[in-house]
Design an enzyme around this catalytic site. Structure first.
Site, PDB file in Angstrom:
ATOM      1  N   LYS A   6      33.628  49.423  43.422  1.00  9.73           N
ATOM      2  CA  LYS A   6      34.977  48.830  43.548  1.00  9.73           C
ATOM      3  C   LYS A   6      35.983  49.953  43.338  1.00  9.73           C
ATOM      4  O   LYS A   6      35.793  50.776  42.439  1.00  9.73           O
ATOM      5  CB  LYS A   6      35.154  47.729  42.492  1.00  9.73           C
ATOM      6  CG  LYS A   6      36.473  46.975  42.611  1.00  9.73           C
ATOM      7  CD  LYS A   6      36.545  45.804  41.625  1.00  9.73           C
ATOM      8  CE  LYS A   6      37.846  45.041  41.776  1.00  9.73           C
ATOM      9  NZ  LYS A   6      37.952  43.898  40.852  1.00  9.73           N
ATOM     10  N   GLU A  45      30.512  44.387  47.845  1.00  8.40           N
ATOM     11  CA  GLU A  45      31.334  43.165  47.921  1.00  8.40           C
ATOM     12  C   GLU A  45      32.376  43.329  49.026  1.00  8.40           C
ATOM     13  O   GLU A  45      33.071  44.351  49.094  1.00  8.40           O
ATOM     14  CB  GLU A  45      32.014  42.914  46.578  1.00  8.40           C
ATOM     15  CG  GLU A  45      32.989  41.745  46.645  1.00  8.40           C
ATOM     16  CD  GLU A  45      33.506  41.296  45.290  1.00  8.40           C
ATOM     17  OE1 GLU A  45      32.693  41.210  44.345  1.00  8.40           O
ATOM     18  OE2 GLU A  45      34.710  41.054  45.176  1.00  8.40           O
ATOM     19  N   ASP A 100      30.655  35.755  45.571  1.00 12.34           N
ATOM     20  CA  ASP A 100      31.416  36.193  44.401  1.00 12.34           C
ATOM     21  C   ASP A 100      32.881  35.952  44.753  1.00 12.34           C
ATOM     22  O   ASP A 100      33.586  36.858  45.188  1.00 12.34           O
ATOM     23  CB  ASP A 100      31.153  37.662  44.095  1.00 12.34           C
ATOM     24  CG  ASP A 100      31.856  38.093  42.818  1.00 12.34           C
ATOM     25  OD1 ASP A 100      32.469  37.234  42.162  1.00 12.34           O
ATOM     26  OD2 ASP A 100      31.794  39.288  42.473  1.00 12.34           O
ATOM     27  N   ASP A 135      28.906  34.513  30.524  1.00 13.96           N
ATOM     28  CA  ASP A 135      29.203  33.272  31.263  1.00 13.96           C
ATOM     29  C   ASP A 135      28.347  32.142  30.679  1.00 13.96           C
ATOM     30  O   ASP A 135      28.694  30.969  30.769  1.00 13.96           O
ATOM     31  CB  ASP A 135      28.840  33.384  32.747  1.00 13.96           C
ATOM     32  CG  ASP A 135      29.635  34.470  33.466  1.00 13.96           C
ATOM     33  OD1 ASP A 135      30.734  34.802  32.997  1.00 13.96           O
ATOM     34  OD2 ASP A 135      29.132  34.967  34.497  1.00 13.96           O
ATOM     35  N   ASP A 153      39.102  37.773  46.038  1.00 10.19           N
ATOM     36  CA  ASP A 153      37.919  36.903  45.883  1.00 10.19           C
ATOM     37  C   ASP A 153      38.091  35.556  46.573  1.00 10.19           C
ATOM     38  O   ASP A 153      37.757  34.505  46.008  1.00 10.19           O
ATOM     39  CB  ASP A 153      37.597  36.683  44.391  1.00 10.19           C
ATOM     40  CG  ASP A 153      37.049  37.931  43.724  1.00 10.19           C
ATOM     41  OD1 ASP A 153      36.499  38.801  44.415  1.00 10.19           O
ATOM     42  OD2 ASP A 153      37.174  38.034  42.485  1.00 10.19           O
ATOM     43  N   MET A 193      19.739  36.763  40.106  1.00  8.64           N
ATOM     44  CA  MET A 193      20.448  37.965  39.650  1.00  8.64           C
ATOM     45  C   MET A 193      21.148  37.701  38.326  1.00  8.64           C
ATOM     46  O   MET A 193      21.615  36.586  38.078  1.00  8.64           O
ATOM     47  CB  MET A 193      21.475  38.358  40.727  1.00  8.64           C
ATOM     48  CG  MET A 193      22.351  39.544  40.412  1.00  8.64           C
ATOM     49  SD  MET A 193      23.861  39.130  39.512  1.00  8.64           S
ATOM     50  CE  MET A 193      25.056  39.072  40.839  1.00  8.64           C
ATOM     51  N   ASP A 202      27.718  40.653  47.670  1.00  9.21           N
ATOM     52  CA  ASP A 202      28.754  39.748  47.162  1.00  9.21           C
ATOM     53  C   ASP A 202      29.653  39.362  48.330  1.00  9.21           C
ATOM     54  O   ASP A 202      30.451  40.171  48.824  1.00  9.21           O
ATOM     55  CB  ASP A 202      29.593  40.432  46.069  1.00  9.21           C
ATOM     56  CG  ASP A 202      28.920  40.387  44.708  1.00  9.21           C
ATOM     57  OD1 ASP A 202      27.781  39.886  44.629  1.00  9.21           O
ATOM     58  OD2 ASP A 202      29.538  40.839  43.727  1.00  9.21           O
ATOM     59  N   HIS A 226      26.954  36.565  34.278  1.00 13.84           N
ATOM     60  CA  HIS A 226      27.113  37.614  33.270  1.00 13.84           C
ATOM     61  C   HIS A 226      26.598  36.998  31.968  1.00 13.84           C
ATOM     62  O   HIS A 226      26.778  35.787  31.747  1.00 13.84           O
ATOM     63  CB  HIS A 226      28.583  37.961  33.031  1.00 13.84           C
ATOM     64  CG  HIS A 226      29.317  38.460  34.238  1.00 13.84           C
ATOM     65  ND1 HIS A 226      29.917  37.613  35.133  1.00 13.84           N
ATOM     66  CD2 HIS A 226      29.571  39.724  34.679  1.00 13.84           C
ATOM     67  CE1 HIS A 226      30.505  38.337  36.076  1.00 13.84           C
ATOM     68  NE2 HIS A 226      30.307  39.612  35.840  1.00 13.84           N
TER      69      HIS A 226
HETATM   70  C1  XLS Z   1      34.664  42.046  40.067  1.00 14.58           C
HETATM   71  C2  XLS Z   1      33.261  42.022  40.451  1.00 14.58           C
HETATM   72  C3  XLS Z   1      32.368  41.216  39.535  1.00 14.58           C
HETATM   73  C4  XLS Z   1      30.952  41.611  39.739  1.00 14.58           C
HETATM   74  C5  XLS Z   1      30.006  41.140  38.691  1.00 14.58           C
HETATM   75  O1  XLS Z   1      35.544  42.388  40.828  1.00 14.58           O
HETATM   76  O2  XLS Z   1      33.161  41.579  41.761  1.00 14.58           O
HETATM   77  O3  XLS Z   1      32.569  39.855  39.721  1.00 14.58           O
HETATM   78  O4  XLS Z   1      30.471  41.153  40.974  1.00 14.58           O
HETATM   79  O5  XLS Z   1      30.323  41.698  37.470  1.00 14.58           O
HETATM   80 MG    MG Z   2      31.419  41.265  42.820  1.00 16.25          MG
HETATM   81 MG    MG Z   3      35.195  41.333  42.931  1.00 12.39          MG
END
Ligand code: XLS
Ligand code: MG
Ligand code: MG
Length: 397
Positions: free
Chosen positions: A193, A227, A297, A67, A267, A98, A255, A64
């Site tokens: 998400k 993800e 991720d 980061d 995660d 990315m 992810d 990001h």
């Molecule tokens: C959060 C997301 C984040 C994205 C990137 O839950 O997974 O980490 O992958 O912003």
């Molecule tokens: Mg993610």
């Molecule tokens: Mg996540």
């Protein structure tokens, strides 16, 4: 010395650059803060992350904007940080496939970014994202990820959900045109998400995102970044979602992590929980032509110090390679393959009825007498197939 480290140089599961493993700076850099407790690990310098990940066998890093460059950094600070980072990429042979924008940490984004009710916040989000896209392009990123972050609601009454969809569409259309006008070699990957940090996030699943993409001005530039944990939070089958994204030519990025069922976003280290699902995920990615980064991720448990962080990173990559080896074994297992062949081969008597629509097929279908009783009595031997799969994954075949 941990077992994992002893094996690092010797075994066939050792990560290599050609495996295309990548990590977010925010993943190994995660300091273990949660809603009930503060940081447990010091911040990691991005340059150190690049060095360590490269030594472990990773191919690249993603980030990001914040980061790498802290929120509010001066142009001079930004340039120095980016210069040092680019030097580290070149010193350690790493790339940045990315990049993405942090549109969720600063309090200005507490009601979202592109879907926030305040027009000034929405405009600031456009400005911040343009700078972050420029930063991504400067370090060579060819995929730009949009995760919804706080694009959602706690109080349902606060927003019209149709307007929210339109605002998100306006934002993604804006960035497609920006990327085109700047001449960047970059595609967009949208990351669904279902919730967290908001009570509900807009565009909660792979399916919602896929449908949205075809309403955009440049659907050819936009795909998904699904993800594992996010789909499992919704109780969905991740493998099937990925299959649909692949079928649509929309799996631009992925992810990888893990999760214990439908709850908050954990995660966890890739393959640490859902071993069977992750076996079939790796099988799908390896066999259906996905050639993008295998991006993790995830982050290490809050109990870990820095050594545990590197154990975590190596573990993600080794588990992927171990599952890849298991897939090869599955494909070479004569008994499993014979059963699959038998199951899928089937009786060809009715085969000609399934080759698509024609007036002749309509006629034949209407006339055909099916032996429904015999069809209904058939046993499929899926118990045997699944048990053989389990025994193979557990190392007993
Ligand atoms: C959060 C997301 C984040 C994205 C990137 O839950 O997974 O980490 O992958 O912003
Ligand atoms: Mg993610
Ligand atoms: Mg996540």
């Amino acid at each position: 010395m941990s077992i994992i480290k002893q094996e690092l140089t010797s075994d066939q599961y050792r990560p290599r650059k050609e495996d295309k493993f990548t990590f977010g700076l925010w993943t190994v850099g995660n300091q273990g803060r949660d809603p009930f407790g503060d940081f447990v690990r010091p911040a990691l310098d991005p340059v150190k992350s690049v060095k360590k990940l490269s030594e472990l066998g990773a191919w690249g890093v993603n980030f990001h904007d914040n980061d790498l460059v802290p929120f509010g950094a001066t142009p001079a600070e930004r340039d120095r940080i980016v210069r040092d980072f680019k030097q580290a990429l070149s010193d350690y042979g790493m790339i940045v496939p990315m990049a993405t924008t942090n549109l969720f940490y600063h309090p200005v984004f507490k009601d979202g970014a592109f879907t926030a009710v305040d027009p000034a916040v929405r405009a600031f989000a456009l400005q911040k994202t343009m700078s972050a896209i420029d930063l991504g392009a400067e370090v060579g990123a060819t995929t730009y990820v949009f995760w919804g972050g706080r694009e959602g609601v706690d109080a349902e009454a606060s927003k019209d959900p149709v307007v929210a969809v339109q605002r998100m569409r306006d934002a993604i259309n804006f960035f497609c045109q920006y990327i085109i006008d700047q001449g960047y070699n970059m595609r967009i990957a949208l990351e669904p998400k279902p919730n967290e940090p908001r009570a509900d996030t807009y565009f909660p699943t792979i399916g919602h995102m896929l449908a949205f993409i075809y309403t955009l001005d440049h659907p050819e530039m936009v795909g998904v970044n699904p993800e594992v944990a996010h789909e499992h939070m919704s109780g969905l089958n991740f493998v099937h979602g990925i299959a649909q994204a692949l079928d649509a030519g929309k799996l631009f990025h992925i992810d990888l992590n893990d999760q214990k069922g439908p709850r908050y976003d954990q995660d966890f280290r890739f393959g640490s929980e859902s071993i069977k699902s992750m076996f079939f995920l790796v099988k799908l990615l390896e066999e259906k032509g996905y050639d993008g980064p295998r991006h993790f991720d995830a982050h290490s448990y809050r109990t870990e110090d820095e050594e545990g962080v590197w154990d975590f990173a190596l573990g993600c990559m080794r588990t992927y390679n171990m599952l890849k080896a298991k897939v090869q074994q599955f494909n070479a297992d004569a008994e499993i393959q014979a059963l699959l062949q038998d199951l899928n081969g089937g009786d060809q008597t009715y085969g000609g009825l399934l080759s698509g629509y024609s007036s002749e097929t309509v006629k034949k279908l209407k006339e055909t007498q099916f032996d429904v009783d015999t069809l209904a009595k058939r046993g499929y031997r899926y118990e045997k197939l699944d048990q053989m799969t389990i025994e193979l994954i557990l190392g007993l075949r």
